[in-house]
Design an enzyme around this catalytic site. Structure first.
Site: not given
Length: 255
Positions: A7, A40, A70, A181
């Protein structure tokens, strides 16, 4: 079986929590790229490179399966990672779509996808849902949730203000909300509570949690049974401060 979980930071704890509860693996190596969070806001080429570098990290650990926890990396780097790997790599988008297929029979149900800017711009969820016949899909980039969660701000005025900023303009109230998310399940109850209170809903929207979805997906794909293993051994690694990451894990996962 020894597996890896990758992640961008602490968001993958939501997936890890579901894996620990299910007890379907013996050992889990968790790698959080905390020095470069958030993913992001970064461009697709950079995210792909981060994914390949994560593969390099896991090579010495001899894992049998890698979970990309992720959503942003799943949307933009998963395919590239799979090309360069000899072991199976599973993202979180396909399991979430499978969970919707199993739980949402009305193809016209309004579905809202929450995610980072990069995930939303990739259209990964929109395209996957349309392929399954779900056409009433809207999306919302809610990237500000990520730094709040990374700072352990899981309630209070800042989070409330952030939810108000994102959700007040909604024109169509969703029956299904995809927490696109892996950070977002950590504030799932707050999101559900906000919708119930501010939109006067009689029933809360169905929240699709990537952690629960991926456990179901892995059980189905690899014929794994819950509680087949003892409580897994977990080893934490980070590109940033691993002591901080372990501290967060102990607080959130009650390890």
């Amino acid at each position: 079986m020894k597996i890896g979980v990758f992640d961008s930071g602490v968001g993958g704890f939501s997936v890890l929590k579901s894996l620990l509860k299910a007890q379907i693996f013996d050992e889990i190596i968790y790698y959080g790229d905390s020095a470069r969070v958030p993913y992001g806001t970064k461009d697709p080429t950079t995210i792909k490179q981060f994914g390949l570098e994560a593969l390099d990290f896991f090579k010495p650990h001899q894992i049998k399966l890698l979970i990309v926890a992720c959503n942003t990396a799943s949307a933009l780097a998963l395919e590239e990672m799979q090309k360069h790997s000899k072991i199976p790599i599973v993202g979180v988008i396909e399991p979430s779509i499978l969970a919707i297929k199993q739980q949402v029979k009305d193809k016209n149900a309004p579905i809202l996808v929450l995610g980072t800017k990069a995930t939303i711009q990739s259209n990964a969820y929109d395209n996957a849902l349309k392929q399954q016949g779900y056409l009433n899909v809207s999306h919302l980039a809610t990237s500000l949730f990520v730094p709040l969660i990374e700072e352990s701000i899981l309630e209070g005025e800042l989070l409330e203000t952030c939810m108000r900023y994102y959700f007040t303009p909604l024109e169509i109230l969703p029956e299904v909300v995809i927490l696109g998310c892996t950070h977002f399940p950590l504030i799932a109850q707050k999101i559900e509570g906000y919708f119930m209170e501010h939109f006067a809903l009689s029933t809360p929207p169905l929240l699709i949690h990537s952690g629960d979805a991926i456990v179901g997906y892995l059980q189905q794909k690899y014929a794994l049974k819950k509680n087949a293993c003892a409580f897994p051994k977990v080893e934490f690694h980070a590109s940033g401060d691993v002591v901080w990451l372990e501290k967060q894990a102990k607080e959130w996962l009650k390890l």
